[in-house]
Design a protein around this motif. Structure first.
Motif, short mmCIF file in Angstrom:
data_model
loop_
_atom_site.label_atom_id
_atom_site.label_comp_id
_atom_site.label_asym_id
_atom_site.label_seq_id
_atom_site.Cartn_x
_atom_site.Cartn_y
_atom_site.Cartn_z
N CYS A 1 5.87 -5.60 -4.74
CA CYS A 1 6.25 -4.68 -3.66
C CYS A 1 4.99 -4.12 -3.00
N ILE A 2 4.90 -4.31 -1.69
CA ILE A 2 3.74 -3.87 -0.92
C ILE A 2 4.24 -2.98 0.22
N LEU B 1 7.66 4.60 0.40
CA LEU B 1 8.35 5.27 -0.71
C LEU B 1 7.34 5.74 -1.75
N LEU C 1 10.24 -3.12 0.83
CA LEU C 1 11.46 -2.37 0.48
C LEU C 1 11.96 -1.59 1.70
N GLY C 2 11.50 -1.98 2.88
CA GLY C 2 11.96 -1.31 4.10
C GLY C 2 10.80 -0.72 4.88
N ARG D 1 9.92 2.40 5.58
CA ARG D 1 9.33 3.68 5.20
C ARG D 1 8.48 3.52 3.94
N ILE E 1 5.38 -2.74 -8.94
CA ILE E 1 5.26 -1.59 -8.03
C ILE E 1 3.87 -0.97 -8.22
N GLY E 2 3.21 -0.67 -7.12
CA GLY E 2 1.84 -0.15 -7.19
C GLY E 2 1.78 1.36 -7.40
N PRO E 3 0.53 1.88 -7.53
CA PRO E 3 0.33 3.33 -7.73
C PRO E 3 0.37 4.08 -6.39
N GLU E 4 0.17 5.39 -6.45
CA GLU E 4 0.23 6.24 -5.24
C GLU E 4 -0.68 5.69 -4.14
N ARG F 1 2.98 -1.87 3.03
CA ARG F 1 2.70 -2.15 4.45
C ARG F 1 2.58 -3.66 4.64
N1 SAM Z 1 -0.76 4.60 -0.12
C1 SAM Z 1 -0.09 3.33 -0.11
C2 SAM Z 1 -0.19 2.69 1.26
O1 SAM Z 1 -0.46 3.41 2.19
O2 SAM Z 1 -0.02 1.49 1.34
C3 SAM Z 1 1.36 3.55 -0.45
C4 SAM Z 1 1.64 3.36 -1.87
S1 SAM Z 1 3.31 3.71 -2.30
C5 SAM Z 1 3.26 5.45 -2.39
C6 SAM Z 1 3.37 3.22 -3.98
C7 SAM Z 1 3.93 1.86 -4.23
O3 SAM Z 1 5.32 1.85 -3.96
C8 SAM Z 1 3.36 0.73 -3.40
O4 SAM Z 1 2.17 0.21 -3.94
C9 SAM Z 1 4.49 -0.29 -3.42
O5 SAM Z 1 4.45 -1.07 -4.60
C10 SAM Z 1 5.72 0.59 -3.44
N2 SAM Z 1 6.27 0.84 -2.10
C11 SAM Z 1 6.42 2.01 -1.48
N3 SAM Z 1 7.03 1.85 -0.29
C12 SAM Z 1 7.27 0.53 -0.16
C13 SAM Z 1 7.89 -0.27 0.85
N4 SAM Z 1 8.37 0.26 1.96
N5 SAM Z 1 7.96 -1.60 0.63
C14 SAM Z 1 7.47 -2.16 -0.50
N6 SAM Z 1 6.88 -1.44 -1.48
C15 SAM Z 1 6.79 -0.12 -1.33
#
Ligand code: SAM
Length: 244
Positions: free
Chosen positions: A165-166, A222, A217-218, A220, A193-196, A168
């Protein structure tokens, strides 16, 4: 049967029909659930077995009959989650255990800030057990020791469908990919799933090189504790609506 309380036992606590309850379990049954001698409850062994059981006295209980249960997802799901700050992983364990995860691999990624103690692992396992009891799971999900991302990648089942899951980018939606996996007869999924702070480009590259498909995952962003719940909800929706 539906209203009966469930408690998880370790395999060694069941010998034939005899159940040897721990002091903590006796306290939970007697003081918390207010059960008395002769009352019935359900024991689960965390490996798929459920038994209707009667409390005799003190540590002694006896199995009355095995119960056929069907509460597990038809696909096995390994969730690799980079450890979030604070108690975030507890939230992930609780929520995704309720949704049907099979195994957790806590990941120490380049941007992981938490350095978990052995006590944390014990706490996560207890939370998984409680969540499995409350959600009427047949199994208690296993929680592996935390691993650096590179080591985790080398430890995975080569037959599993793998999704990274990425937050952006232009990746296909996880839902689209899961539908294809389900049609292909996938039996094991790995979701990462990655970190903050998100995965680093290098972490994404090595994951893709070992067969991970980047997914969205859409639209927005998350939180890292919300994303696993969304991903597991999609898995459950795809596999539990087959033939419905
Ligand atoms: N700071 C990161 C960025 O700007 O790319 C955001 C990281 S998000 C808070 C934490 C993790 O939740 C991501 O690494 C991803 O694995 C997952 N995640 C959050 N929103 C997602 C989305 N819309 N699609 C896919 N994965 C998402």
């Amino acid at each position: 049967m539906v209203q009966l309380q469930r408690i998880a036992i370790a395999p060694h606590q069941l010998q034939g029909r005899q159940v040897d309850l721990s002091a903590e379990q006796q306290h939970y049954l007697g003081r918390v659930l207010r059960l008395r001698r002769g009352d019935r409850f359900i024991i689960i062994d965390g490996k798929g077995g459920w038994w209707l059981t009667q409390w005799l006295d003190g540590p002694n209980a006896t199995v009355l009959e095995a119960i056929a249960a069907d509460t597990e997802l038809p696909v096995s799901v390994t969730l690799c989650a980079a450890l979030p700050k604070g108690g975030g992983f507890e939230e992930i364990v609780r929520g995704t255990t309720e949704l049907g995860v099979t195994r957790f691999v806590p990941v120490l990624s380049d941007r992981t800030l938490l350095k978990p103690s052995p006590q944390k692992l014990t706490r996560w396992r207890r939370i998984a057990t409680e969540a499995a009891e409350l959600s009427e799971r047949q199994i208690v999900p296993e929680i592996a020791d935390p691993l650096p991302w590179g080591e985790a990648l080398n430890s995975f089942d080569s037959q599993a469908d793998r999704y990274l899951c990425i937050a952006r980018g232009e990746s296909p939606h996880l839902l689209t990919c899961l539908r294809a996996s389900q049609l292909d007869g996938a039996t094991h999924l790995i979701l990462a799933i990655g970190p903050e702070g998100g995965w680093t480009p290098k972490e994404i590259e090595i994951a893709v090189n070992t067969g991970f498909q980047p997914v969205s995952l859409g639209s927005r962003i998350l939180r890292s504790v919300t994303a696993p719940v969304v991903a597991l909800s999609l898995v459950a929706a795809v596999w539990e609506t087959i033939n419905h």
